[in-house]
Design an enzyme around this catalytic site. Structure first.
Site, mmCIF file in Angstrom:
data_model
loop_
_atom_site.group_PDB
_atom_site.id
_atom_site.type_symbol
_atom_site.label_atom_id
_atom_site.label_comp_id
_atom_site.label_asym_id
_atom_site.label_seq_id
_atom_site.Cartn_x
_atom_site.Cartn_y
_atom_site.Cartn_z
ATOM 1 N N ASP A 65 0.830 -1.052 -0.085
ATOM 2 C CA ASP A 65 -0.020 0.083 -0.013
ATOM 3 C C ASP A 65 0.688 1.228 -0.014
ATOM 4 O O ASP A 65 2.156 1.151 0.073
ATOM 5 C CB ASP A 65 -0.987 0.031 1.205
ATOM 6 C CG ASP A 65 -0.441 -0.226 2.442
ATOM 7 O OD1 ASP A 65 1.142 -0.186 2.532
ATOM 8 O OD2 ASP A 65 -1.005 -0.415 3.516
ATOM 9 N N ASN A 134 -7.798 -0.337 14.010
ATOM 10 C CA ASN A 134 -9.291 -0.443 13.521
ATOM 11 C C ASN A 134 -9.438 -1.750 12.676
ATOM 12 O O ASN A 134 -10.494 -1.985 12.122
ATOM 13 C CB ASN A 134 -9.620 0.840 12.855
ATOM 14 C CG ASN A 134 -8.851 0.904 11.505
ATOM 15 O OD1 ASN A 134 -7.915 0.160 11.408
ATOM 16 N ND2 ASN A 134 -9.240 2.031 10.745
ATOM 17 N N HIS A 136 -7.743 -2.512 10.285
ATOM 18 C CA HIS A 136 -7.618 -2.376 8.734
ATOM 19 C C HIS A 136 -6.405 -3.382 8.463
ATOM 20 O O HIS A 136 -5.374 -3.722 9.013
ATOM 21 C CB HIS A 136 -7.130 -0.912 8.240
ATOM 22 C CG HIS A 136 -5.805 -0.142 8.707
ATOM 23 N ND1 HIS A 136 -5.511 1.153 8.826
ATOM 24 C CD2 HIS A 136 -4.739 -1.156 9.019
ATOM 25 C CE1 HIS A 136 -4.579 1.086 9.194
ATOM 26 N NE2 HIS A 136 -3.642 -0.128 9.190
ATOM 27 N N GLU A 141 -9.610 -0.077 4.687
ATOM 28 C CA GLU A 141 -10.375 0.349 6.153
ATOM 29 C C GLU A 141 -11.553 -0.419 6.361
ATOM 30 O O GLU A 141 -12.157 -0.981 5.487
ATOM 31 C CB GLU A 141 -10.497 2.021 5.840
ATOM 32 C CG GLU A 141 -9.337 2.775 5.645
ATOM 33 C CD GLU A 141 -8.425 2.890 7.108
ATOM 34 O OE1 GLU A 141 -8.125 1.851 7.923
ATOM 35 O OE2 GLU A 141 -8.371 4.144 7.574
HETATM 36 P P1 PGA Z 1 2.316 -0.934 12.231
HETATM 37 O O1 PGA Z 1 1.254 -1.068 11.405
HETATM 38 O O2 PGA Z 1 2.878 -2.368 11.933
HETATM 39 O O3 PGA Z 1 3.063 0.351 12.219
HETATM 40 O O4 PGA Z 1 1.703 -1.221 13.586
HETATM 41 C C1 PGA Z 1 0.527 -1.604 11.070
HETATM 42 C C2 PGA Z 1 -0.711 -1.401 10.044
HETATM 43 O O5 PGA Z 1 -1.350 -0.302 10.420
HETATM 44 O O6 PGA Z 1 -1.063 -2.213 9.106
#
Ligand code: PGA
Length: 239
Positions: A65, A134, A136, A141
């Protein structure tokens, strides 16, 4: 869904790095989608050491992404984290990897470009993702369709505020471009990586709640070969 629990972040990173190196050893022409974020950084650094003599010449890496409007060289870009911790240390030639261009003025064609690459490769052999607070997955999302291939998404407030941790100064984030959950569902192997107590609650919800696009991470319950790589803190409610 299979769950592998490591003692701590360090051991989770060792385990993940070894898994990915072994996977590529067994399938030297693999097509893999790689997540960004803080969680996989150490695993990528370890993979760069473990994989230093591995032949990556036929491997295709695709970034999961990107933030819309963020240049690739920004240290907060999703691309930057994967490039700096994995691809550059391994000296992977640029023809073996690609990322979404978050600066593209034609985001629909960016989506088509990555979709086509995945289809040309015969689908994904492996996708490794993190998880947001959340639920995601990538920048899919809550309410993202399980039927979406690559797409652009509007970001929730929590993603925008948590996302600030990647940047050295306050950065406006509104949208993301992401590999969609249909690619994840069609991948041969889907790995969810989570570490630390702050992920414990969302991991519990991912495993126990009804499968629903309201909580994108529940897509893992639907996947035919889903692996959850967790450390003890993230896994505390799974036992
Ligand atoms: P993080 O992000 O590894 O920095 O916790 C995970 C995500 O948002 O997919």
């Amino acid at each position: 869904m299979q769950i592998h629990i490591s003692k701590n972040h360090e051991e989770l990173s060792d385990f993940t790095a070894q898994y990915l190196v072994d996977f590529i050893k067994n399938k030297p022409n693999a097509t893999l989608v790689l997540t960004s974020g803080d969680t996989p950084k150490l695993a990528y650094q370890k993979m760069a050491v473990l994989g230093k003599d591995l032949d990556f010449s036929q491997v295709t890496f695709i970034g999961l992404d990107e933030w819309i409007g963020i240049p690739p060289e920004s240290e907060g870009s999703c691309r930057y984290i994967v490039e700096e911790n994995l691809l550059k240390p391994l000296q992977i030639p640029s023809q073996n990897y690609t990322f979404f261009d978050g600066l593209s003025d034609n985001l629909a064609s960016e989506c088509t470009r990555i979709d086509q690459l995945i289809f040309e490769k015969g689908g994904l052999d492996l996708i490794i993702v993190g998880i947001g607070l959340n639920g995601h997955i990538g920048l899919n999302e809550p309410h993202s369709s399980f039927e979406n291939y690559c797409h652009v998404s509007d970001l929730e407030e929590i993603t925008i505020s948590v996302g600030q941790k990647y940047f050295t100064q306050a950065t406006p984030l509104t949208q993301g471009i992401t590999v969609g959950l249909k690619h994840l569902l069609e991948a041969q192997i889907a790995i969810l990586l989570a570490s630390g107590s702050k992920k414990a609650d969302i991991i519990k919800r991912t495993i126990t709640e009804e499968i629903s696009e309201v909580l994108p991470s529940t897509v893992f319950q639907k996947h035919h070969n889903a692996l959850l790589f967790l450390d003890e803190e993230a896994a505390i409610y799974t036992k």
